[in-house]
Design a protein around this motif. Structure first.
Motif, PDB file in Angstrom:
ATOM      1  N   VAL A 152       0.113  -4.104  -5.925  1.00  0.00           N
ATOM      2  CA  VAL A 152       0.848  -3.285  -4.956  1.00  0.00           C
ATOM      3  C   VAL A 152       1.743  -4.153  -4.079  1.00  0.00           C
ATOM      4  O   VAL A 152       2.924  -3.882  -3.893  1.00  0.00           O
ATOM      5  N   LEU A 174       0.021   6.682  -7.148  1.00  0.00           N
ATOM      6  CA  LEU A 174      -0.041   6.751  -5.686  1.00  0.00           C
ATOM      7  C   LEU A 174      -1.298   7.452  -5.165  1.00  0.00           C
ATOM      8  O   LEU A 174      -1.942   6.940  -4.250  1.00  0.00           O
ATOM      9  N   VAL A 231      -2.407  -4.856   1.534  1.00  0.00           N
ATOM     10  CA  VAL A 231      -1.702  -3.625   1.897  1.00  0.00           C
ATOM     11  C   VAL A 231      -2.685  -2.604   2.455  1.00  0.00           C
ATOM     12  O   VAL A 231      -3.808  -2.458   1.964  1.00  0.00           O
ATOM     13  N   PHE A 234       5.040  -3.729   2.085  1.00  0.00           N
ATOM     14  CA  PHE A 234       4.443  -4.439   0.960  1.00  0.00           C
ATOM     15  C   PHE A 234       4.569  -5.951   1.082  1.00  0.00           C
ATOM     16  O   PHE A 234       4.139  -6.679   0.193  1.00  0.00           O
ATOM     17  N   SER A 290      -3.853   5.514  -2.670  1.00  0.00           N
ATOM     18  CA  SER A 290      -4.122   6.025  -1.324  1.00  0.00           C
ATOM     19  C   SER A 290      -5.607   6.287  -1.120  1.00  0.00           C
ATOM     20  O   SER A 290      -6.149   6.085  -0.028  1.00  0.00           O
ATOM     21  N   LEU A 292       0.158   4.070   2.552  1.00  0.00           N
ATOM     22  CA  LEU A 292       1.064   4.120   1.407  1.00  0.00           C
ATOM     23  C   LEU A 292       1.745   5.479   1.260  1.00  0.00           C
ATOM     24  O   LEU A 292       2.974   5.577   1.230  1.00  0.00           O
TER      25      LEU A 292
END
Length: 248
Positions: free
Chosen positions: A210, A99, A20, A15, A103, A25
């Motif tokens: 993030v 999450l 990112v 991170f 993703s 992730l």
């Protein structure tokens, strides 16, 4: 801590970049949680080495008050290590409640698009797109008004992949953030208007904080501005100076 910190440092470095990699992730977080869970069940390398170090000390004539080192380590593991690791696992889960959504933003990542295989390109990202639409479309009963139209987004995603494949300046981009930023440039305005609902999903996703880069950079600027000689600044003036320093 000596066993746990390397695991957390590896995750932290993910991170510490401006953009990112969304595709990395979930694997990175699952790996971190698996490593922490393993340390919860079995003592780490550093903790196991304590017994050896104690015996080395005894061999060199050092007398220790507590003779039963193994019992002490077992008590430490149960009373301190296990609760500590449980708290870390809970913190990781609470830090990334969205999450699956994050993703799924990897659908905008050109480096994951198989441009050399037309059939694979056509099917690429469908599951991730459906995950996004499940959260933002009409299928989410928690939304009074759907954020996007499911059918239009699926059509737009097929168009976006074809356009990226045919545009060298977009095809060479590596991250989802780079592609979404490029779509806002004047030279790509026609493509942006053709995939507007899809772009709105990406922009909304990128607004989720993030990365820690911006925050760390702002604190570094604040440290340069609020020096020991200028430590009586009011918060409003300090905020203005930081904004000028960061944004220009």
């Amino acid at each position: 801590m000596s066993d746990v910190l390397p695991v957390l440092v590896h995750l932290s470095k993910l991170f510490q970049v401006r953009d990112v990699n969304f595709a990395s992730l979930e694997p990175a977080l699952n790996t971190t949680k698996s490593s922490l869970q393993q340390l919860r069940e079995v003592d780490g390398e550093y903790l196991l080495s304590i017994s050896t170090r104690v015996r080395d000390l005894e061999a060199n004539g050092v007398k220790l008050t507590h003779q039963d080192v193994d019992h002490g380590l077992a008590a430490f593991h149960k009373a301190i290590a296990v609760p500590y690791i449980d708290a870390l696992l809970a913190a990781v889960d609470s830090r990334f409640p969205a999450l699956p959504f994050l993703s799924a933003l990897s659908i905008f990542q050109p480096s994951l698009m198989p441009f050399n295989n037309i059939e694979a390109l056509a099917h690429n990202g469908k599951e991730d797109l459906d995950s996004l639409l499940l959260e933002l479309g009409a299928e989410n009963e928690a939304l009074e008004t759907p954020f996007v139209d499911l059918h239009q987004c699926r059509l737009q995603y097929r168009h976006l992949k074809s356009a990226v494949a045919a545009t060298p300046s977009l095809r060479c981009l590596s991250s989802a953030a780079d592609l979404l930023k490029a779509l806002h440039l004047p030279q790509h305005s026609s493509l942006k208007s053709a995939v507007l609902e899809l772009v709105s999903i990406g922009d909304w996703g990128l607004a989720i904080p993030v990365s820690s880069v911006e925050c760390e950079r702002d604190f570094s600027k604040m440290k340069l501005i609020k020096t020991p000689l200028r430590n009586r600044q009011k918060n409003a003036n300090l905020a203005r100076l930081i904004r000028i320093s960061v944004d220009g």
